[in-house]
Enzyme design. Structure first.
Site, short mmCIF file in Angstrom:
data_model
loop_
_atom_site.label_atom_id
_atom_site.label_comp_id
_atom_site.label_asym_id
_atom_site.label_seq_id
_atom_site.Cartn_x
_atom_site.Cartn_y
_atom_site.Cartn_z
N SER A 1 -6.73 -31.54 48.28
CA SER A 1 -6.82 -30.58 49.38
C SER A 1 -6.18 -29.25 48.98
CB SER A 1 -6.09 -31.14 50.60
OG SER A 1 -4.70 -31.08 50.37
N LYS A 2 -6.41 -28.29 49.83
CA LYS A 2 -5.82 -26.96 49.64
C LYS A 2 -4.29 -27.09 49.58
CE LYS A 2 -5.49 -22.95 52.70
NZ LYS A 2 -4.16 -22.74 52.27
N ARG A 3 -3.76 -27.97 50.41
CA ARG A 3 -2.30 -28.18 50.45
C ARG A 3 -1.76 -28.59 49.08
NH1 ARG A 3 -2.34 -25.91 54.14
NH2 ARG A 3 -2.82 -26.38 56.30
N GLY B 1 -2.88 -27.84 46.20
CA GLY B 1 -2.83 -26.66 45.36
C GLY B 1 -1.60 -25.83 45.68
N ASP B 2 -1.39 -25.59 46.98
CA ASP B 2 -0.24 -24.77 47.38
C ASP B 2 1.06 -25.42 46.94
OD1 ASP B 2 -2.04 -23.15 48.59
OD2 ASP B 2 -1.75 -23.94 50.61
#
Ligand code: GLU
Length: 503
Positions: free
Chosen positions: A262-264, A266-267
């Site tokens: 998920s994008k999370r 990556g962050d």
């Protein structure tokens, strides 16, 4: 002659394209090119509530950056166009009507409040409400009402949706190019809405109609659409159209191997999961992209291709044309592909090493210019000395800033290790020695300084390590004589004298 291959990438412009989506586009592209086929871009924007400003442009820019160009799509070879579903709006209703006429679909007048209360009642009993064969006759629709009642409701302008009448009690055998045969009992399916009360088709209807009209032969898409495959095949059957072949790609998994990437992730872990930077138009929140992080598009294409597909050989580095040549749906994995940020960096490093020094020097020059540094030093030569240790072009600056700026501080650990009693005197002697060298090329400086060290009967490290510290400020960097020659005799002497003064 077999039918020419036509595939499509059909994103919904609901946000930036995630790299999972980019991989779907890539596999479609590779498959099309492998078979001399056509790669279509279709924008699926029937759900206006989820439309996000800028997302469509982002998708096109990302494909463009990766070199995955589509053959047909919005504004390009519009043979089967328009390629944006919002511009095809008027087309879908007749297909929904066709299914009604054939008895494969029906009008449903149940209000959303009523459906909600059915859902709640079921939940209270620990059950799930499914609108299908077992209760459709008890609900308010053209199957339970008489033809006159139905007609009257429509004429009175009562809102309705059109639902698919899922065939009852059938075993549906489907084939997926990656997963093989899948069997499903149609009784577990619900009667999906095909046409909404706002006059728009749902994804399912628009997708099938467009794939048919655009003569799509292979549907290659993400695993999240596998549960819709049965409905789609039943729709093709109902229309009496030939269904395309289906291939559902497995998910990209988190680096730990479990759960969808998920994008999370990556962050949290500090790597991009988007091809390009994206600024959310509502929150202004920025998600970082591969392009801006310094990755080459070739890197992204190469690692995405191998994330879920394998060539069956040990080869890892593939150009786009080599990928086209080697790609085969049969070698796409059924199980999820673990996303490995370290491996991405490895690919990037390989591609940076492959860059020629002229191009790399140009990139380096603009990095330096951005930092306000102008130099007359030969950047191509410097780049060739540094690139072995670089992953991104930006690393060249960290690895080689000493070429442009004399050290003002010295790595304390390195100083402790190399600058000892007597080092200052030894370096002063080295300064005198250097002054006598007439040809200060790397090769000649190496010969002369080495001979001098040998004549003094001391270890090479005793001279070379403090020399490096004086020139670089730390113990890193390429060959010390190469550095000295690049800096020139005067600058080498200056830096040695500075170190003698300061250390
Ligand atoms: N619009 C769908 C998506 O965004 C397309 C699914 C499909 O390829 O059928 O994923």
């Amino acid at each position: 002659m077999s039918t020419p291959v036509r595939v499509r990438f059909a994103p919904s412009p609901t946000g930036p394209l995630h790299i999972g989506g980019l991989r779907t586009a890539l596999y479609n592209y590779l498959f099309a090119k492998k078979h001399n086929g056509t790669f279509v871009l279709r924008i699926e924007d029937t759900d206006q509530t989820r439309f996000v400003e800028g997302a469509e442009n982002y998708i096109r820019e990302a494909l463009d950056w990766c070199g995955i160009s589509y053959d047909e799509g919005p504004g390009k070879n519009e043979k089967f166009g328009p390629y944006k579903q919002s511009e095809r709006k008027s087309l879908y209703k007749q297909y929904a009507d066709k299914l009604i006429a054939k008895g494969n679909a029906y009008y449903a007048f149940d209000t959303s409040d009523k459906l909600d209360s059915h859902r709640k009642d079921h939940e209270a009993k620990g059950k799930t409400f499914i609108y299908n064969w077992h209760n459709r006759l008890k609900l308010k629709n053209s199957l339970s009402l008489s033809a006159e009642e139905t007609q009257a409701k429509i004429e009175a302008g009562d809102p309705y949706v059109i639902r698919f009448k899922t065939p009852e009690g059938k075993t549906l055998e489907m084939h997926d190019e990656i997963r093989g045969t899948i069997t499903i009992d149609t009784n577990v399916l619900d009667d999906k809405v095909l046409f909404k009360s706002d006059g728009m088709p749902t994804y399912h209807l628009a997708n099938i109609v467009d794939d048919h009209l655009m003569e799509i032969t292979h549907v290659i898409r993400g695993e999240e659409w596998l549960p819709s495959m049965a409905l789609h095949i039943l729709l093709y059957k109902a229309f009496e159209w030939q269904a395309p072949k289906f291939a559902h790609l497995s998910l990209l998994l988190k680096p730990v191997g479990k759960g969808k990437l998920s994008k999370r992730d990556g962050d949290k872990l500090g790597f991009p999961v988007f091809p390009l930077n994206w600024t959310d138009p509502k929150t202004n929140e920025v998600s970082s992209g591969y392009r801006e992080a310094g990755f080459y598009p070739e890197t992204v294409v190469n690692f995405l291709a191998l994330l879920g597909w394998n060539p069956g050989t040990e080869q890892e580095i593939f150009s786009l044309s080599e990928l086209i040549e080697a790609f085969d749906l049969k070698r796409v994995n059924k199980s999820g592909a673990k996303f490995d940020p370290e491996k991405n960096k490895w690919f990037q490093q390989q591609y940076l090493q492959q860059q020629n020094d002229v191009d790399l020097a140009k990139a380096f020059e603009s990095i330096l210019t951005n930092k306000g540094i102008t130099t007359s030093l030969p950047l191509e030569k410097i780049v060739s000395m540094l690139k072995e240790r670089a992953i991104f072009p930006a690393d060249l600056y960290d690895l080689g800033k000493f070429f442009f700026e004399a050290p003002t501080t010295y790595d304390p650990k390195a100083a402790k290790k190399t600058w000892k009693e007597g080092t200052a005197e030894l370096m002063q002697e080295l300064v005198e020695k250097i002054k006598t060298i007439t040809d200060f090329s790397a090769a000649n400086a190496t010969t002369e300084i080495k001979a001098w060290i040998t004549s003094k009967e001391i270890g090479f490290g005793k001279v070379m390590m403090p020399l490096r510290l004086a020139l670089v400020g730390s113990l890193m960097g390429p060959d010390v004589y190469e550095i000295a020659a690049m800096l020139g005799q005067n600058e080498t002497i200056n830096r040695l004298e500075n170190a003698i003064k300061n250390l």
